[in-house]
Design a protein around this motif. Sequence first.
Motif, PDB file in Angstrom:
ATOM      1  N   GLU A   1       5.013  -9.534   0.942  1.00 10.76           N
ATOM      2  CA  GLU A   1       3.983  -9.682   1.986  1.00 10.76           C
ATOM      3  C   GLU A   1       4.579 -10.332   3.248  1.00 10.76           C
ATOM      4  O   GLU A   1       4.300  -9.901   4.364  1.00 10.76           O
ATOM      5  CB  GLU A   1       2.806 -10.507   1.449  1.00 10.76           C
TER       6      GLU A   1
ATOM      7  N   HIS B   1       0.059  -4.987   0.345  1.00 12.11           N
ATOM      8  CA  HIS B   1      -0.259  -5.690   1.600  1.00 12.11           C
ATOM      9  C   HIS B   1      -1.779  -5.756   1.792  1.00 12.11           C
ATOM     10  O   HIS B   1      -2.328  -6.813   2.111  1.00 12.11           O
ATOM     11  CB  HIS B   1       0.403  -4.954   2.764  1.00 12.11           C
TER      12      HIS B   1
ATOM     13  N   LYS C   1      -3.747  -9.210   1.845  1.00  9.50           N
ATOM     14  CA  LYS C   1      -4.275  -9.668   3.134  1.00  9.50           C
ATOM     15  C   LYS C   1      -5.801  -9.542   3.200  1.00  9.50           C
ATOM     16  O   LYS C   1      -6.468 -10.348   3.830  1.00  9.50           O
ATOM     17  CB  LYS C   1      -3.625  -8.856   4.256  1.00  9.50           C
TER      18      LYS C   1
END
Length: 347
Positions: free
Chosen positions: A19, A290, A294
């Motif tokens: 990440e 990701h 996120k």
Amino acid sequence: MPKQDAQIQRKVEHLFLAEKYFTDEAFADFDGVRLLHNALPELNLKQIDLSTQFINRKMALPIYFNAITGGSKQSTRFNAELSQLANKLNIPVSSGSMGVYLRLPEETKNSFSVLRDNNPEGFVIANVSAKVNAQQAQTAIDLIKASALQVHLNVLQELAMPEGDKEFMWLDNIKQIVASVDVPVIVKEVGFGMSKDNLADLYKVGVKYVDISGFGGTDFAQIESARNHELDLTYLDRFSLSTVESLLESIPYQNKMTIFASGGIRTPMDVIKAIRMGASAVGMSGLVLHHLQKYSLSETEIFFDEFVKQLRLIMAAIGAKSIADIKKAPIIFDGNLINYAKQRNII
Ligand code: FNR
């Protein structure tokens, strides 16, 4: 607090370092490939069929969630979410390497079995290193009732790891695994790509399915160098073949083996270009991870709904009613890729 097993700790570090280094712009060379639109596509958007034969099963889309994780608490969360999402989209989903399960079965079992529990009828793929023996590979398959097995090749990653393997005698072992386990075997890289010579070697030992997993997205030389407090070995990635270069390398083998592509997939256009270049389906790890790290699972679902809509739009633009039609679209390579293909005697 009890000290966490080093191998499990490494899995956790991979998640957050992937990440940390994730970028929206990949460098897998898809920019050097251009598809031409069709001014007379003669189709209705509603007719477009995205369904795809994935090895021996019809799936809804030509994409899959590639190997990421297992072993830790964080892995359990991500595997639970990945398998839920794969179930909803009706696409294959792969486990991260199950080596840690073979060593610590009780502690790590649930982080892998959740992949099957959340997706009882789905195409779930087990993942092991090329150094495990055939019996261990079958143990990994059995835990998650896997529909296929991925065997990963990760030389550059091991070399960049302080605690990495130093011996890479894999071909005979792969031959044994392919001959012994009860599901199809996909041999994959982990983001450094494969050459036609590698494909020739794999073909000789009976491998029929390969994921060339090229350079341009998740970079394990970078991730392992961040974990290595003594040496920066990021330069090891200079040997890599990008995803597009690896697809060029696969051309001589596309009529003998089924080629999957992954590495730096960011957009629906990357997926269509990879299929046009010969991929049977296209895998992604960094991108989906990701979104899950996120944003939330529901936001990731929305992202993939939009992704699928755009796959359709691009197919309409190039006049493709089916995945097979994509392979007929006119394609143009830039000078660098032509130069690469010439020097490698591919064209
Ligand atoms: C991976 N990848 C991977 N591959 C594999 O075969 N076994 C594994 O255990 C892992 N572990 C893993 C962890 C994390 C955090 C990431 C992001 C990736 C490699 C992955 O399957 C893929 O080959 C590469 O990441 C390239 O694809 P992306 O990430 O650029 O889409």
